[in-house]
Design a protein around this motif. Structure first.
Motif, short mmCIF file in Angstrom:
data_model
loop_
_atom_site.label_atom_id
_atom_site.label_comp_id
_atom_site.label_asym_id
_atom_site.label_seq_id
_atom_site.Cartn_x
_atom_site.Cartn_y
_atom_site.Cartn_z
N GLU A 127 25.77 77.09 -69.92
CA GLU A 127 25.18 77.71 -71.11
C GLU A 127 23.73 78.15 -70.87
O GLU A 127 22.95 77.43 -70.24
N VAL A 128 23.43 79.32 -71.41
CA VAL A 128 22.06 79.84 -71.40
C VAL A 128 21.64 80.00 -72.87
O VAL A 128 22.39 80.59 -73.65
N LEU A 129 20.48 79.45 -73.21
CA LEU A 129 19.99 79.60 -74.58
C LEU A 129 18.99 80.75 -74.64
O LEU A 129 18.03 80.77 -73.86
N VAL A 130 19.24 81.69 -75.52
CA VAL A 130 18.25 82.75 -75.77
C VAL A 130 17.91 82.69 -77.25
O VAL A 130 18.67 82.15 -78.04
N SER A 131 16.77 83.24 -77.62
CA SER A 131 16.41 83.17 -79.04
C SER A 131 16.79 84.46 -79.74
O SER A 131 16.97 85.50 -79.11
N LEU A 132 16.89 84.35 -81.06
CA LEU A 132 17.21 85.54 -81.86
C LEU A 132 16.06 86.55 -81.80
O LEU A 132 16.24 87.72 -82.11
N LEU A 133 14.88 86.10 -81.36
CA LEU A 133 13.71 86.99 -81.31
C LEU A 133 13.69 87.85 -80.04
O LEU A 133 12.76 88.63 -79.87
N GLU A 134 14.68 87.69 -79.17
CA GLU A 134 14.54 88.34 -77.85
C GLU A 134 14.66 89.86 -77.90
O GLU A 134 15.39 90.44 -78.69
N ILE A 151 29.87 82.43 -68.28
CA ILE A 151 28.89 81.53 -68.90
C ILE A 151 28.83 81.84 -70.40
O ILE A 151 29.34 82.88 -70.85
N LYS A 152 28.18 80.93 -71.15
CA LYS A 152 28.05 81.14 -72.61
C LYS A 152 26.59 81.41 -72.95
O LYS A 152 25.72 80.69 -72.45
N VAL A 153 26.37 82.40 -73.79
CA VAL A 153 25.02 82.67 -74.28
C VAL A 153 24.95 82.13 -75.70
O VAL A 153 25.74 82.52 -76.56
N ARG A 154 24.04 81.17 -75.93
CA ARG A 154 23.92 80.59 -77.27
C ARG A 154 22.55 80.94 -77.83
O ARG A 154 21.57 81.07 -77.09
N VAL A 155 22.50 81.09 -79.14
CA VAL A 155 21.32 81.72 -79.76
C VAL A 155 20.50 80.72 -80.58
O VAL A 155 21.02 80.04 -81.46
N ILE A 156 19.21 80.66 -80.30
CA ILE A 156 18.28 79.80 -81.06
C ILE A 156 17.92 80.57 -82.34
O ILE A 156 17.38 81.69 -82.25
N PRO A 157 18.19 79.98 -83.51
CA PRO A 157 17.95 80.74 -84.76
C PRO A 157 16.47 80.75 -85.17
O PRO A 157 15.65 80.01 -84.63
N VAL A 158 16.18 81.62 -86.14
CA VAL A 158 14.82 81.71 -86.69
C VAL A 158 14.88 81.46 -88.20
O VAL A 158 15.94 81.63 -88.81
N ASP A 159 13.73 81.09 -88.77
CA ASP A 159 13.70 80.95 -90.22
C ASP A 159 13.29 82.29 -90.84
O ASP A 159 13.18 83.31 -90.15
N LEU A 172 20.94 72.50 -79.81
CA LEU A 172 21.82 73.41 -79.04
C LEU A 172 22.09 72.89 -77.62
O LEU A 172 23.03 73.34 -76.97
N PHE A 173 21.26 71.96 -77.15
CA PHE A 173 21.43 71.52 -75.76
C PHE A 173 22.72 70.70 -75.61
O PHE A 173 23.04 69.86 -76.45
N THR A 174 23.43 70.98 -74.53
CA THR A 174 24.58 70.17 -74.15
C THR A 174 24.42 69.84 -72.66
O THR A 174 23.45 70.31 -72.03
N HIS A 203 13.23 70.89 -70.07
CA HIS A 203 13.18 70.05 -68.86
C HIS A 203 13.76 68.65 -69.13
O HIS A 203 14.40 68.08 -68.25
N GLU A 204 13.54 68.14 -70.34
CA GLU A 204 14.14 66.83 -70.68
C GLU A 204 15.65 66.88 -70.57
O GLU A 204 16.30 65.86 -70.33
N HIS A 205 16.20 68.08 -70.78
CA HIS A 205 17.66 68.23 -70.71
C HIS A 205 18.11 68.76 -69.35
O HIS A 205 19.26 69.20 -69.19
#
Ligand code: PMP
Length: 419
Positions: A127-134, A151-159, A172-174, A203-205
């Motif tokens: 999995e690769v995390l990208v943000s909705l702001l990209e 691979i899976k692209v997963r999206v970090i949401p915004v408020d 979102l981390f797995t 890095h923690e993940h």
């Protein structure tokens, strides 16, 4: 220049904007018979004389291909090109100049990481995390890999302000998360992302972080070691330099382990049909073919120019411009600002009830004001906010408070015309 300018007090930090403007000949030009007000800096910034003169000097005195000549011109061109590597290292506070790879810009830098590091390290289900702001250039390379590698692209949401949701990010981390790809500053909304904190969490993940710095380097000091970026990309043409030259920073051990992406001259040690071809040491392993030599040299001059003015001072000045513009346009009936993060760079994105963004941009151009309209290569973000386009005014060191006032005047006139 504008009646508002004399009515409102121009309180601002001391900043020699006139002295800066004098170094940008393009700012003297007229557009449709009016003084140019250039507020499209997030797309491309203008270039100071020091950068422009670099091209003349290069082509008049030492134009030659680099790294392979045993003659004076080739030596001089190589020295100037490699000196820029040191300038970029210093600019980003990287540990080692071998960690700086020259690219055409941010897009090519991200594609390099996707195609070299990505293909070597990612497997189906990762999995690769990208943000909705990209920007699309930090989305599509990962989507291409998703289609090719599974691979899976997963999206970090915004408020609702356009601020990344860090709790959702953590969640979102797995065990399959390998990379976070996020911009430092959003080109569409101006949001400044907490990349330092995001890097720690990645890095923690056990994941790496790629930071798209295209909109950050013109406005703030960047220290890739302090933010613990594994990869950092930027383009010269948004930081007072030319198009065609940018850079990728990557930690040396990552670059060492990454396979070449493009093959060709310059990136090899030896080539044979009988034994395996071997590759040059980093960073040259990633610089196949003749690069944009004059552009890279001019990029170094641009970075020196920016450092000379002072990034802290530029950032503070742009914040003053943004605040004045934000306050003024907020009073316009039916105007909605998109992107209201507390931590923002000099980008003002907005839509106006009953007025098409395209009409606003076309008409305001008639008044000499250059703003951008469209999706800003951030279609998923705009779709999330229910719009297909915004108008975007974006500021640089050479913009003035009077220009902000003239822009607001022009905007009010134009809205009056189209409504
Ligand atoms: N990322 C961001 C945040 C950008 O603003 C841009 C340019 N608009 C890019 C990437 C792409 O940069 P370039 O076209 O110079 O490769």
């Amino acid at each position: 220049m504008n009646h508002l300018a004399t009515e409102r007090p121009l309180s601002a930090p001391a900043f020699d904007v006139a002295g800066i403007r004098a170094q940008f000949p393009i700012l003297e030009r007229q557009v449709h018979g009016r003084p140019l007000i250039y507020f499209d800096n997030a797309a491309t910034s203008q270039t100071p004389l020091a950068v422009i003169d670099t091209f003349r000097d290069y082509f008049c005195r030492y134009n030659a291909n680099i790294h392979r000549g045993l003659h004076t011109l080739a030596d001089e061109a190589t020295a100037a090109y490699e000196a820029t590597r040191e300038t970029v290292r210093n600019f980003l506070n990287a540990a080692d100049r071998r960690e700086i790879v020259f690219t055409r810009g941010t897009t090519e830098a991200i594609n390099l990481v996707a195609n070299s590091w990505g293909r070597a390290n990612l497997k189906a289900g990762d999995e690769v995390l990208v943000s909705l702001l990209e920007h699309h250039s930090n989305i599509v390379p990962w989507q291409l890999l998703a289609a090719q590698l599974g691979i899976k692209v997963r999206v970090i949401p915004v408020d609702e302000r356009g601020v990344l949701d860090l709790d959702a990010y953590r969640a979102l981390f797995t065990e399959r998360t390998r990379l976070v790809a996020v911009n430092h500053v959003s080109n569409a909304f101006g949001t400044i992302n907490p990349v330092r904190e995001m890097a720690t969490i990645a890095h923690e993940h056990g994941a790496l972080i790629l930071v798209d710095g295209a909109q950050a380097v013109p406005h703030q000091r960047v220290d890739v070691r302090a933010i613990e970026a594994d990869f950092y990309a930027f383009s010269g043409h948004k930081v007072y330099g030319p198009t065609g030259a940018g850079a990728l920073y990557a930690r040396a051990e990552l670059l060492e382990a990454m396979p070449p992406w493009q093959g060709g001259g310059e990136m090899i040690k030896s080539v044979s049909f009988d034994v395996p071809t071997t590759f040059a040491d980093i960073p040259h392993k990633f610089e196949a073919g003749t690069p944009a030599i004059a552009e890279v040299i001019a990029l170094g001059v641009a970075l020196d120019w920016v450092r000379g003015v002072g990034l802290e001072r530029i950032g503070a000045w742009e914040a003053t411009l943004l605040e004045r513009a934000t306050m003024a346009v907020s009073r316009i009936d039916g105007l909605r600002i998109l992107g209201t993060a507390p931590d923002k760079a000099g980008v003002l994105s907005f839509v106006v009830d009953g007025a098409h963004s395209q009409d606003i941009a076309l008409l305001i151009d008639q008044l000499g004001v250059a703003i951008r309209t469209g999706n800003h290569c951030a279609q998923p973000l705009l779709a999330h906010f229910g719009v297909t386009a915004t108008c975007r005014a974006s500021f640089a060191a050479y913009n003035t408070l009077e220009e902000v006032d003239a822009f607001v005047d022009a905007l009010e006139r134009v809205i009056g015309m189209v409504r």
